[in-house]
Structures are given as structure tokens and as C-alpha cells.
Design an enzyme around this catalytic site. Structure first.
Site, mmCIF file in Angstrom:
data_model
loop_
_atom_site.group_PDB
_atom_site.id
_atom_site.type_symbol
_atom_site.label_atom_id
_atom_site.label_comp_id
_atom_site.label_asym_id
_atom_site.label_seq_id
_atom_site.Cartn_x
_atom_site.Cartn_y
_atom_site.Cartn_z
ATOM 1 N N GLY A 154 0.829 -1.203 0.000
ATOM 2 C CA GLY A 154 0.000 0.000 0.000
ATOM 3 C C GLY A 154 0.863 1.253 0.000
ATOM 4 N N ARG A 174 7.343 1.927 1.081
ATOM 5 C CA ARG A 174 7.719 0.514 1.232
ATOM 6 C C ARG A 174 8.169 -0.048 -0.125
ATOM 7 N NH1 ARG A 174 7.878 -2.582 5.388
ATOM 8 N NH2 ARG A 174 6.744 -1.054 6.603
ATOM 9 N N ARG A 206 1.820 11.394 -8.520
ATOM 10 C CA ARG A 206 1.109 11.499 -7.234
ATOM 11 C C ARG A 206 1.889 10.876 -6.069
ATOM 12 N NH1 ARG A 206 -5.037 12.193 -7.710
ATOM 13 N NH2 ARG A 206 -5.222 12.941 -9.854
ATOM 14 N N ARG A 253 -0.268 -8.446 -4.146
ATOM 15 C CA ARG A 253 -0.413 -7.451 -3.088
ATOM 16 C C ARG A 253 0.346 -7.940 -1.862
ATOM 17 N NH1 ARG A 253 -1.958 -4.081 0.409
ATOM 18 N NH2 ARG A 253 -3.355 -4.554 2.132
ATOM 19 N N GLY A 258 0.891 -6.688 2.047
ATOM 20 C CA GLY A 258 0.390 -5.652 2.936
ATOM 21 C C GLY A 258 0.273 -6.115 4.367
ATOM 22 N N SER A 259 -0.131 -5.164 5.194
ATOM 23 C CA SER A 259 -0.386 -5.502 6.590
ATOM 24 C C SER A 259 -1.873 -5.796 6.743
ATOM 25 C CB SER A 259 0.033 -4.351 7.493
ATOM 26 O OG SER A 259 -0.707 -3.208 7.159
ATOM 27 N N GLU A 300 -8.054 -6.246 5.806
ATOM 28 C CA GLU A 300 -7.135 -5.342 5.083
ATOM 29 C C GLU A 300 -8.027 -4.466 4.216
ATOM 30 O OE1 GLU A 300 -6.085 -6.218 1.358
ATOM 31 O OE2 GLU A 300 -8.123 -6.917 1.625
ATOM 32 N N MET A 301 -7.520 -3.852 3.154
ATOM 33 C CA MET A 301 -8.389 -2.874 2.483
ATOM 34 C C MET A 301 -8.379 -2.877 0.949
ATOM 35 S SD MET A 301 -8.042 0.376 5.082
ATOM 36 C CE MET A 301 -9.465 1.195 4.390
ATOM 37 N N SER A 353 -0.220 -7.153 11.449
ATOM 38 C CA SER A 353 0.392 -6.010 12.124
ATOM 39 C C SER A 353 -0.340 -5.629 13.405
ATOM 40 C CB SER A 353 0.393 -4.799 11.190
ATOM 41 O OG SER A 353 -0.941 -4.474 10.841
ATOM 42 N N ASP A 354 -1.584 -6.103 13.532
ATOM 43 C CA ASP A 354 -2.374 -5.793 14.725
ATOM 44 C C ASP A 354 -3.454 -6.862 14.875
ATOM 45 O OD1 ASP A 354 -3.282 -4.157 12.272
ATOM 46 O OD2 ASP A 354 -5.072 -4.158 13.517
ATOM 47 N N ARG A 400 8.655 -4.945 13.367
ATOM 48 C CA ARG A 400 7.923 -4.869 12.104
ATOM 49 C C ARG A 400 8.796 -5.266 10.911
ATOM 50 N NH1 ARG A 400 4.919 0.585 11.851
ATOM 51 N NH2 ARG A 400 4.151 -0.249 13.793
HETATM 52 N N1 ADE Z 1 -4.336 -3.178 7.861
HETATM 53 C C1 ADE Z 1 -3.640 -3.486 8.947
HETATM 54 N N2 ADE Z 1 -4.423 -3.496 10.026
HETATM 55 C C2 ADE Z 1 -5.672 -3.173 9.598
HETATM 56 C C3 ADE Z 1 -6.903 -2.998 10.218
HETATM 57 N N3 ADE Z 1 -7.014 -3.168 11.527
HETATM 58 N N4 ADE Z 1 -7.956 -2.643 9.456
HETATM 59 C C4 ADE Z 1 -7.818 -2.467 8.146
HETATM 60 N N5 ADE Z 1 -6.683 -2.615 7.493
HETATM 61 C C5 ADE Z 1 -5.607 -2.974 8.206
#
Ligand code: ADE
Length: 239
Positions: A24, A28, A47, A91, A93-94, A184-185, A208-209, A222
């Protein structure tokens, strides 16, 4: 549409490899280019969304930021697949864990993505399309993660439209109960666009969380956790 596209400034298709790894965060992407690739050339910074092409163990590969969220990242997925003839987007990502047994720094490989996004509503009528990654790439990534000794989970991810999500606790409970692994998103958009063009996609995540334990990553841990994800994606990236 001709190239350069409105959002990517590479002047020729040849500047971008067949496979693009997409975190994302554009910084990175820069980090990966500087630390994992050789003979690197930058192909875009429109951008501030940096993109680079270089070589990993002699294999040509690109890395570019995707930004956050489905609508924005889909612009890049569309332009890379449709106008730059990219074959594969991975992709990296976290993600936030939604299951007790999925711990900080574990790896998740998405087998599908669900979302509250309405972005596909005008494509499939009243059918709720289930976007999925490329199976062979997923299988290869799973095998490689086992060879590398990584703690890896495979399953459905939630591509949320909101990072700061006031989700009804009952909905969260149901997602957990029905086996959704993490949030994630972007993957819902990536897997949809890859199918649209008959291309390949994969989603590899580092936890990551945790939405279960409410822990989140410390900065010092991390980097090594993210290194596993980047190594895995680079190892399986088709040339
Ligand atoms: N990416 C990493 N942690 C996330 C979370 N809690 N919600 C959405 N995307 C994330």
C-alpha cells in the site's frame, strides 16, 4: 487509452516487468527496490506513488505502491493490467487479525476476499461475486512459505472500506465464526480486476495488529516480519 496513463508515468510497457509487487505504502515500494532488487530503475512517481523495476536473484520484477482502499488501488490495478500488459500483481500488505490463533507477524495468504464495498454491484446484478486469487500462484506461495518455515494461514480476508470501523459487534462475531481470518483494504478490488482481464493476482499479508487481543506491532519487530512477506512474494513472483 494510451500510455503513459493518467496515474502511471512509464513511457513504455517495457519499463514494467510482467509481475508487480504492490504494498500500500509507496515508501515501502522504495524500500523493497533499494534493499531487495539490483539494477533498479524508477518508472513512475505520479502522485508520489513510486514504482521501480529491477532484478531479484536475476529475475526481473517490479514493485509499486497501490495506495489505500479499493477505489484508489483499483485505478493502479486497472492501468497496470490493461495498459501496461502486466500479467501478475501480488499485493503485499499488513492486516489486522480477526482470529485468536492468528498472531502478530504471522503470514496470511488470501484464498478469497469479502467486502461491504458496492464496487461490483453494477457488474453482477443480485449475485454477490466472490473475488479469488490465482490458484496456482496461491499453491506455490503456500508451498514456499512451508519450505521457508513461516507460520502461514490460508483463508478468506475482509477488504474493509474503513480503517476506523465502527462495525456492529454482531457482524464482527459472524465474520469470525464463518472463518474470516483478517482485515485489510484492497484485495477485493485486486482479485476482481485480475479476473476482469484474465490476469493473475495474489494477496500476501503480515499481521500487524489484532482485533481480538488489541495488540499492535512494535516498530522494531515490524521490519523482520515484513521481510518474510517480501521474500515470499519475490520468491514466487512469475517472471
Ligand atoms: N491493515 C492493517 N491493520 C488493519 C486494520 N485493523 N484494518 C484495516 N486494514 C488494516
Amino acid at each position: 487509452m494510451t500510455i503513459p496513463t493518467p496515474h502511471i508515468s512509464a513511457k513504455s510497457k517495457d519499463e514494467i516487468a510482467n509481475t508487480v509487487l504492490m504494498p500500500g505504502d509507496p515508501l515501502r515500494a522504495k524500500y523493497i527496490a533499494e534493499n531487495f532488487l539490483e539494477d533498479v530503475k524508477q518508472f513512475t512517481q505520479t502522485r508520489g506513488m513510486y514504482g521501480y523495476t529491477g532484478y531479484y536473484k536475476g529475475k526481473r520484477v517490479s514493485v509499486m505502491g497501490s495506495g489505500m482502499g479499493i477505489p484508489s488501488s483499483m485505478i493502479y490495478f486497472n492501468e497496470l493490467f490493461n495498459f501496461y500488459d502486466v500479467d501478475t500483481i501480488i499485493r503485499i500488505g499488513s492486516a489486522g487479525s480477526m482470529q485468536e490463533n492468528i498472531k502478530l507477524h504471522d503470514i496470511v495468504l488470501a484464498t478469497s476476499a469479502c467486502s461491504e464495498s458496492s464496487i461490483n454491484d453494477n457488474l453482477f446484478g443480485n449475485i454477490h461475486f466472490s473475488p479469488t486469487p490465482d490458484f496456482n500462484l496461491l499453491l506455490e506461495a503456500y508451498k514456499k512459505s512451508q519450505d521457508l518455515g513461516y507460520t502461514t494461514h490460508c483463508g478468506q480476508v475482509h477488504s474493509s472500506d474503513q480503517f476506523y470501523n465502527d462495525m456492529d459487534p454482531k457482524v464482527f462475531e459472524n465474520l469470525q465464526k464463518y472463518g474470516v481470518l483478517c482485515v485489510e483494504m484492497e484485495s477485493y478490488g485486486l482479485f476482481t480486476v485480475a479476473r476482469k482481464y484474465g490476469k493473475k493476482a495474489l494477496g500476501v499479508f503480515t499481521i500487524s495488529d489484532s482485533l481480538v487481543s488489541n495488540e499492535s506491532d512494535s516498530a522494531e519487530n515490524r521490519q523482520s516480519a515484513y521481510t518474510q512477506m517480501m521474500t515470499l512474494a519475490l520468491e514466487v513472483a512469475p517472471e
